[in-house]
Design an enzyme around this catalytic site. Sequence first.
Site, PDB file in Angstrom:
ATOM      1  N   CYS A  10       0.502  -0.951  -0.210  1.00 53.41           N
ATOM      2  CA  CYS A  10       0.151  -0.084  -0.212  1.00 53.41           C
ATOM      3  C   CYS A  10       1.227   1.057  -0.253  1.00 53.41           C
ATOM      4  CB  CYS A  10      -0.913  -0.399   0.916  1.00 53.41           C
ATOM      5  SG  CYS A  10      -0.249  -0.336   2.450  1.00 53.41           S
ATOM      6  N   ASN A  13       2.804   2.023   4.187  1.00 58.48           N
ATOM      7  CA  ASN A  13       2.924  -0.187   5.036  1.00 58.48           C
ATOM      8  C   ASN A  13       2.628  -0.043   6.270  1.00 58.48           C
ATOM      9  OD1 ASN A  13       5.850  -2.137   5.514  1.00 58.48           O
ATOM     10  ND2 ASN A  13       3.961  -2.495   4.980  1.00 58.48           N
ATOM     11  N   CYS A  15      -1.065   0.466   7.259  1.00 59.19           N
ATOM     12  CA  CYS A  15      -2.786   0.452   7.752  1.00 59.19           C
ATOM     13  C   CYS A  15      -3.247  -0.798   6.896  1.00 59.19           C
ATOM     14  CB  CYS A  15      -3.864   1.783   6.823  1.00 59.19           C
ATOM     15  SG  CYS A  15      -3.303   2.819   8.220  1.00 59.19           S
ATOM     16  N   ARG A  16      -3.315  -0.699   5.465  1.00 54.84           N
ATOM     17  CA  ARG A  16      -3.997  -1.396   4.543  1.00 54.84           C
ATOM     18  C   ARG A  16      -2.929  -3.132   4.616  1.00 54.84           C
ATOM     19  NH1 ARG A  16      -5.259   2.162  -0.002  1.00 54.84           N
ATOM     20  NH2 ARG A  16      -2.718   2.650   0.579  1.00 54.84           N
ATOM     21  N   SER A  17      -2.454  -2.580   4.304  1.00 53.65           N
ATOM     22  CA  SER A  17      -1.092  -3.457   3.890  1.00 53.65           C
ATOM     23  C   SER A  17      -0.658  -4.497   5.376  1.00 53.65           C
ATOM     24  CB  SER A  17       0.483  -3.343   2.973  1.00 53.65           C
ATOM     25  OG  SER A  17       1.427  -2.412   3.117  1.00 53.65           O
ATOM     26  N   ASP A 127      -8.259   4.104   1.142  1.00 55.50           N
ATOM     27  CA  ASP A 127      -7.014   4.554   2.311  1.00 55.50           C
ATOM     28  C   ASP A 127      -7.907   5.143   3.578  1.00 55.50           C
ATOM     29  OD1 ASP A 127      -5.177   5.483   3.513  1.00 55.50           O
ATOM     30  OD2 ASP A 127      -4.060   6.841   1.723  1.00 55.50           O
TER      31      ASP A 127
HETATM   32  P1  4NP Z   1      -1.433   2.752   4.193  1.00 57.61           P
HETATM   33  O1  4NP Z   1      -1.978   4.209   4.960  1.00 57.61           O
HETATM   34  O2  4NP Z   1      -0.603   2.560   2.455  1.00 57.61           O
HETATM   35  O3  4NP Z   1      -2.940   2.052   4.086  1.00 57.61           O
HETATM   36  O4  4NP Z   1      -0.183   2.136   5.278  1.00 57.61           O
HETATM   37  C1  4NP Z   1      -1.205   5.493   4.526  1.00 57.61           C
HETATM   38  C2  4NP Z   1      -0.533   5.706   5.322  1.00 57.61           C
HETATM   39  C3  4NP Z   1       0.100   7.068   5.551  1.00 57.61           C
HETATM   40  C4  4NP Z   1      -0.118   8.270   4.917  1.00 57.61           C
HETATM   41  C5  4NP Z   1      -0.883   7.946   3.811  1.00 57.61           C
HETATM   42  C6  4NP Z   1      -1.678   6.023   3.970  1.00 57.61           C
HETATM   43  N1  4NP Z   1       0.874   8.758   4.747  1.00 57.61           N
HETATM   44  O5  4NP Z   1      -0.012   9.739   3.612  1.00 57.61           O
HETATM   45  O6  4NP Z   1       1.033   9.862   5.660  1.00 57.61           O
END
Ligand code: 4NP
Length: 168
Positions: A10, A13, A15-17, A127
């Site tokens: 994702c 790294n 939340c989702r992955s 997201d």
């Molecule tokens: P992820 O979520 O891609 O599911 O881990 C996010 C985590 C951090 C950010 C964006 C999405 N960020 O902009 O820092």
Amino acid sequence: MEKYKVLFVCLGNICRSPSAEAVMKKLVADAGLEREVEVDSAGLIAYHEGEQADARMRAHAARRGYRLDSISRPVRYADFERFDLIIGMDVRNVEQLRQMAPDVATSEKVHAMMEYSRNKLYDYVPDPYYGGASGFELVLDLLEDACAGLLERIKQERLVLADKPSLT
Ligand code: 4NP
């Protein structure tokens, strides 16, 4: 036989992955396939490198019995060689992974998580980072569905591979 290796990807790294990794690891363990299937996760940005998964994501996952213990790391070029399947959570993840792939053969390892969904309610995993509790629950709902579909596909593929006569 070599392990079948799956990398979930994702943006951050955190939340989702990492959730996909935990959901898939539990399915793999429940199916007794830990020696056959390896699961990892990574992010397209290095901003959160070295961090645990997001505390909100960990709390929602824990309520469903998943322990998110991965530490954020960026995708590396070597991942395209190492893994059999590289799975992006949304369209942008998939596009970026395909651009990053060193050649055509490795770019063909890149797929979207919801290709494996069985109920097909969504075609990407949204997201949850800037949203509320319902976004984290949705991530888990989507991943539980898609990871179950993914495991079925891997089992089918492995059976086909196991049945192939040796060429030597
Ligand atoms: P992820 O979520 O891609 O599911 O881990 C996010 C985590 C951090 C950010 C964006 C999405 N960020 O902009 O820092």
